[in-house]
Design an enzyme around this catalytic site. Sequence first.
Site, mmCIF file in Angstrom:
data_model
loop_
_atom_site.group_PDB
_atom_site.id
_atom_site.type_symbol
_atom_site.label_atom_id
_atom_site.label_comp_id
_atom_site.label_asym_id
_atom_site.label_seq_id
_atom_site.Cartn_x
_atom_site.Cartn_y
_atom_site.Cartn_z
ATOM 1 N N ARG A 1 8.673 110.249 114.512
ATOM 2 C CA ARG A 1 9.498 109.050 114.466
ATOM 3 C C ARG A 1 9.747 108.622 113.021
ATOM 4 N NH1 ARG A 1 8.218 105.764 119.953
ATOM 5 N NH2 ARG A 1 7.676 107.572 121.207
ATOM 6 N N LYS B 1 12.075 89.176 122.966
ATOM 7 C CA LYS B 1 13.254 89.920 123.385
ATOM 8 C C LYS B 1 14.437 88.971 123.572
ATOM 9 C CE LYS B 1 10.750 93.977 124.871
ATOM 10 N NZ LYS B 1 9.471 93.629 124.216
ATOM 11 N N SER C 1 -1.321 99.940 140.374
ATOM 12 C CA SER C 1 -0.411 99.918 139.223
ATOM 13 C C SER C 1 0.768 100.855 139.449
ATOM 14 C CB SER C 1 -1.179 100.347 137.961
ATOM 15 O OG SER C 1 -0.340 100.404 136.829
ATOM 16 N N SER D 1 12.142 99.184 131.371
ATOM 17 C CA SER D 1 12.998 99.127 130.186
ATOM 18 C C SER D 1 13.640 100.439 129.783
ATOM 19 C CB SER D 1 12.197 98.587 129.002
ATOM 20 O OG SER D 1 11.119 99.461 128.685
ATOM 21 N N THR E 1 7.127 107.843 125.315
ATOM 22 C CA THR E 1 7.783 106.679 125.908
ATOM 23 C C THR E 1 8.487 107.056 127.202
ATOM 24 O OG1 THR E 1 8.111 105.810 123.672
ATOM 25 C CG2 THR E 1 9.362 104.769 125.448
ATOM 26 N N THR F 1 -8.048 85.491 118.232
ATOM 27 C CA THR F 1 -6.812 85.809 117.523
ATOM 28 C C THR F 1 -6.207 84.548 116.917
ATOM 29 O OG1 THR F 1 -6.338 87.631 119.040
ATOM 30 C CG2 THR F 1 -4.509 86.816 117.735
ATOM 31 N N HIS G 1 11.378 92.289 130.075
ATOM 32 C CA HIS G 1 12.758 92.754 129.885
ATOM 33 C C HIS G 1 13.740 92.036 130.802
ATOM 34 C CE1 HIS G 1 11.937 95.990 127.014
ATOM 35 N NE2 HIS G 1 10.799 96.152 127.682
#
Length: 411
Positions: free
Chosen positions: A21, A246, A135, A187, A361, A275, A215
């Site tokens: 990439r 997004k 899932s 997506s 992906t 965090t 999305h």
Amino acid sequence: MDYETRFAEAVDKVRGEGRYRVFAHLERVAGRFPRARNHGPGPDEVVVWCSNDYLGQGCNLDVIEAGRAAMAAMGAGSGGTRNISGTNDLHVRLERRLAELHGKPAALLFTSGFVSNAATLSMLGRLFPGLVIFSDALNHASMIEGIRHSGAHKRIWRHNDLGHLESLLAAEDQDVPKLIAFESVYSMDGDVAPIHAVCDLADRYGAMTYLDEVHAVGLYGATGGGISERDRAADRITIIEGTLAKAFGCMGGYIAASVACTDAIRCSAPGFIFTTSLPPSVTGAALASVDHVSGDNALRIRHQERARRLKERLRAEGLPVMSSDTHIVPVLVGDPVLAKAATDRLMQRHGVYIQPINYPTVPKGTERLRITPSPHHGDDLMDALVSALDETWSALGIAREPGAQAALAVA
């Protein structure tokens, strides 16, 4: 051990498979989306056709001003974690607004959509000993990561295959806790989950439901609540997960659920507790964007029209558009080297930026260009894109048979 050699070998393996990439060196221009300055090979200015800033809100001058005003009033950073010194009024207001958007009693902010999925799903397995998570096979990597670290038993059901899901549910002890995890819009292929049918199975077998709307939020439903709002199913979902990065053009993730659920995650998830919280500039901009997008249904209508129009134009040119029910417009290439060559040619010869989508992906053999038209891509830009794709497909000899390639993509 020669550690550096091992690192280099890992990179060489990716290069050898044609899926290394390379990041485009671009500079977005506030107020001029989808145009961007190009600091790499090609023309000085390019048109972005693959942004997940689906509505261009990241360059909306009103959203930018809201972020600037919040930073001027509260400072550059949040001050720490939410537990120590990092909760401020904007966090509270934004969580209330997101809960309202999804018709839920409460919401909880995270630093990204990846973190919200990973942190929440990982904690559910600890909160419910013996939990079995069902899932969908195409769930996002962040969901897979959360499930993997949850300690829960995992069952993978074939993508959108309700029969397979029911067979897995029926095979479990009826008394064990269960969770069905799935997405509303997937997506890479742009298809949609049958939310009501999944909820029917959840009701029948006593399962909770976890819906990733990243999305879809902002893009579907009368107020942008996502597919679950469009299909009037939000009240049937236990936990709705979304993003601010997004359709809202900012940064951050969240869950919307019951007060007890969000509080349990708030009190126990390391991905939340340890965090640093989102800074004022981000939360201020996000709050303005959610308000703007939620109240502008015409923006959603225009967005869908642009996607339909582009699919029609590409099919008319004989380009292999994969079937999609949503704003995602995938064009199949089927080879990582050709996909990279196509995107390089589009950028350098035509000033069109589209990033190639390769394994992991998407499955090997289904490499593609993933195009995401926005309300700001006018007919002139669309004409130029179609012409550029037509020239590129011809120059590189990429196959145009949509039937054969669509079958390959499903296989």
